[in-house]
Design a protein around this motif. Structure first.
Motif, PDB file in Angstrom:
ATOM      1  N   THR A  74       0.821  -1.217   0.000  1.00  0.00           N
ATOM      2  CA  THR A  74       0.000   0.000   0.000  1.00  0.00           C
ATOM      3  C   THR A  74       0.850   1.260   0.000  1.00  0.00           C
ATOM      4  OG1 THR A  74      -0.128  -0.032   2.420  1.00  0.00           O
ATOM      5  CG2 THR A  74      -1.890  -1.154   1.197  1.00  0.00           C
ATOM      6  N   LYS A  75       2.103   1.140   0.499  1.00  0.00           N
ATOM      7  CA  LYS A  75       2.970   2.313   0.549  1.00  0.00           C
ATOM      8  C   LYS A  75       4.404   1.879   0.810  1.00  0.00           C
ATOM      9  CE  LYS A  75       2.433   5.135   4.036  1.00  0.00           C
ATOM     10  NZ  LYS A  75       1.941   6.213   4.932  1.00  0.00           N
ATOM     11  N   ASN A 127      -3.603  -3.537   7.947  1.00  0.00           N
ATOM     12  CA  ASN A 127      -2.398  -2.918   7.428  1.00  0.00           C
ATOM     13  C   ASN A 127      -1.222  -3.144   8.367  1.00  0.00           C
ATOM     14  OD1 ASN A 127      -0.676  -0.092   6.761  1.00  0.00           O
ATOM     15  ND2 ASN A 127      -1.601  -1.136   5.017  1.00  0.00           N
ATOM     16  N   TRP A 128      -0.133  -3.631   7.796  1.00  0.00           N
ATOM     17  CA  TRP A 128       1.090  -3.894   8.555  1.00  0.00           C
ATOM     18  C   TRP A 128       2.210  -3.004   8.038  1.00  0.00           C
ATOM     19  CZ3 TRP A 128       2.718  -7.717  12.228  1.00  0.00           C
ATOM     20  CH2 TRP A 128       1.676  -8.519  12.723  1.00  0.00           C
ATOM     21  N   GLY A 129       3.085  -2.586   8.942  1.00  0.00           N
ATOM     22  CA  GLY A 129       4.257  -1.802   8.558  1.00  0.00           C
ATOM     23  C   GLY A 129       5.527  -2.540   8.927  1.00  0.00           C
ATOM     24  N   TRP A 146      10.205   2.291   5.225  1.00  0.00           N
ATOM     25  CA  TRP A 146       9.084   1.513   5.746  1.00  0.00           C
ATOM     26  C   TRP A 146       8.247   0.977   4.593  1.00  0.00           C
ATOM     27  CZ3 TRP A 146       7.878  -0.038  10.666  1.00  0.00           C
ATOM     28  CH2 TRP A 146       8.674   0.477  11.687  1.00  0.00           C
ATOM     29  N   ASP A 193      -1.333  -4.492   3.012  1.00  0.00           N
ATOM     30  CA  ASP A 193      -2.601  -4.999   3.538  1.00  0.00           C
ATOM     31  C   ASP A 193      -2.539  -6.515   3.563  1.00  0.00           C
ATOM     32  OD1 ASP A 193      -3.858  -2.628   4.077  1.00  0.00           O
ATOM     33  OD2 ASP A 193      -4.903  -2.505   2.158  1.00  0.00           O
ATOM     34  N   TYR A 199       4.622  -0.843   3.764  1.00  0.00           N
ATOM     35  CA  TYR A 199       3.296  -1.102   4.311  1.00  0.00           C
ATOM     36  C   TYR A 199       2.520  -1.998   3.355  1.00  0.00           C
ATOM     37  CZ  TYR A 199       4.360   2.805   7.429  1.00  0.00           C
ATOM     38  OH  TYR A 199       4.942   3.619   8.354  1.00  0.00           O
ATOM     39  N   ASN A 228       0.792  -4.108  14.783  1.00  0.00           N
ATOM     40  CA  ASN A 228       1.035  -4.596  13.428  1.00  0.00           C
ATOM     41  C   ASN A 228       2.279  -3.964  12.809  1.00  0.00           C
ATOM     42  OD1 ASN A 228      -1.273  -6.039  13.805  1.00  0.00           O
ATOM     43  ND2 ASN A 228      -2.519  -4.936  12.327  1.00  0.00           N
ATOM     44  N   PHE A 229       3.399  -4.186  13.445  1.00  0.00           N
ATOM     45  CA  PHE A 229       4.677  -3.701  12.948  1.00  0.00           C
ATOM     46  C   PHE A 229       5.705  -4.825  13.057  1.00  0.00           C
ATOM     47  CE2 PHE A 229       2.612   0.276  14.237  1.00  0.00           C
ATOM     48  CZ  PHE A 229       2.776   1.025  13.071  1.00  0.00           C
TER      49      PHE A 229
END
Length: 419
Positions: free
Chosen positions: A46-47, A70-72, A56, A60, A58, A109-110
């Motif tokens: 997503t990013k 969403n995880w980073g 970073w 889904d 990111y 969620n990291f």
């Protein structure tokens, strides 16, 4: 405290990149991420933020209820990524990736990305293939060309196909290079020490320089261990759920439970990569391994005999070997369950089965591989490998290292008055 991180690895479009993160003074890996909580997640990008000091990623990730979460993931430093030709175009939004790494200690969620794998679909996108730009020097020199020169440059004819004589010459050169490479390999093989029967002779004093004994799996630095990328193929051991719980208990109490701290025999394969030397004495019918630690002695039989039919369970198992070319393949089983694989609490049961492969890379280097099976502890077999180096220092020798006798030293030799 300076940070010595693992090397994240990005696989994309069939190319492999090593992405090293810079030394980071404001936090350490162990402060934010849990080396005991490896995770593997598949999701859609997503990013991608390429910002200093950390990048970073990111994505889904589809949850069991069907909704995305969403995880980073902390990624490599932008400068290091750029050096490897990795840009935002390498991981376009919407591409599907699988991330392997470690979860954040706070349970959110990291995570920390160790490996990022693009799906085949993502690899087919043109953006995923544009991994490199022209060198800066080339781009600047093109800008200095006059309009006429640039026009002439753009109209340059494409390179013509080689003629038949050129093709023959190229093929002949390729064959020559292959022949030279084969000759070098054969020459290196012929130089390794051999017994009178022509088999490789592994006699000598050997030791690894790896950090395998601290922890077989990838781990960051901690008070009792330096950081390491691990020696296990696939990074992590495939524990069964209950066995993983036991491993975590072992890790928590490793400063008390590690059998090596009690001076016990190290077992197989730990005795090979423990950070002390061992010596091999080899004959046609067997190899005898003498370990400095605990002065344990192990025999590997190469006389064609099989494992005993009604065996005991041994600390070092029972070793029976055969030759596959110049590699010695050793089948080891009939273990007890009293040894560990390393200081981190990785363990086994008495159902352990090890298949070792010993191969000379050159006269003073052995590649040691071990294939591990234990259906009581692991969901599937796994493999590890380390390098062993010959000690060539003048007058180098083993010195007995008995740990379990230290508590009794004050009583020996007995004093005449009995006190």
């Amino acid at each position: 405290m300076n940070k010595k991180d693992l090397l994240p690895i990005l696989f994309a479009a069939g190319l492999t990149f090593l992405v090293t993160k810079p030394v980071d003074a404001h936090h350490a890996f162990s402060a934010e991420f849990d080396a005991e909580q490896p995770i593997e997640l598949k999701g859609v990008v997503t990013k991608l933020e390429l910002v200093n000091p950390h990048s970073w990623l990111y994505l889904d990730v589809k949850q069991p209820d069907g909704n995305p979460a969403n995880w980073g993931f902390e990624f490599g430093a932008p400068f290091s990524l750029k050096q490897k030709g990795i840009t935002k175009a390498s991981l376009p939004i919407g591409s599907e990736v699988t991330v392997q790494g470690f979860r954040a200690k706070n349970g959110k969620n990291f995570g920390y990305a160790v490996t990022t794998i693009l799906s085949d679909a993502a690899r087919s996108k043109p953006a995923a293939r544009r991994m490199h730009r022209a060198p800066k020097k080339t781009r600047r020199s093109n800008q200095n060309l006059t309009r006429k020169q640039r026009s002439s440059f753009l109209k340059t004819k494409p390179t013509q196909r080689p003629t038949l004589p050129q093709t023959v010459l190229l093929l002949a050169s390729s064959v020559l290079l292959l022949a030279l490479a084969a000759h070098n390999v054969n020459a290196a093989t012929q130089k390794i020490p051999r017994l009178a029967n022509g088999k490789p002779d592994f006699s000598g004093i050997w030791q690894t320089t790896s950090a395998a004994d601290y922890d077989l799996e990838p781990h960051s630095n901690r008070k009792d261990a330096p950081p390491s990328a691990g020696v296990v193929e696939g990074f992590y051991l495939p524990y069964l759920p209950k066995a993983l719980e036991q491993k975590q208990k072992n890790f928590a109490e490793r400063d008390k439970l590690d059998p090596a701290l009690k001076g016990y025999t190290l077992g197989v394969p730990r005795g090979i990569y423990y950070p002390e030397p061992f010596q091999i004495f080899q004959r046609k019918q067997d190899l005898t391994l003498v370990h400095q630690f605990g002065h344990s002695v192990r025999t590997i039989h190469t006389d064609g005999t099989g494992h005993p039919k009604d065996p005991y369970d041994w600390w070092l198992g029972d070793s029976r070997a055969h030759w596959e070319g110049d590699s010695l393949v050793v089948d080891v089983k009939h273990f007890n369950d009293k040894t560990w694989f390393d200081r981190a609490g990785n363990f086994h049961s008495d159902a352990l089965h090890v298949v070792e492969t010993w191969t000379f890379l050159d006269p003073n280097t052995i590649e040691y591989k071990a294939h591990i099976e234990d259906p009581n502890v692991f969901s599937k077999p796994w493999d590890l490998s380390v390098m062993l180096y010959r000690h060539r220092e003048k007058n180098f020798q083993l010195i007995e290292d008995y740990r379990f006798t230290l508590d009794y030293d004050e009583h020996y030799p007995p004093k005449p008055d009995g006190k």
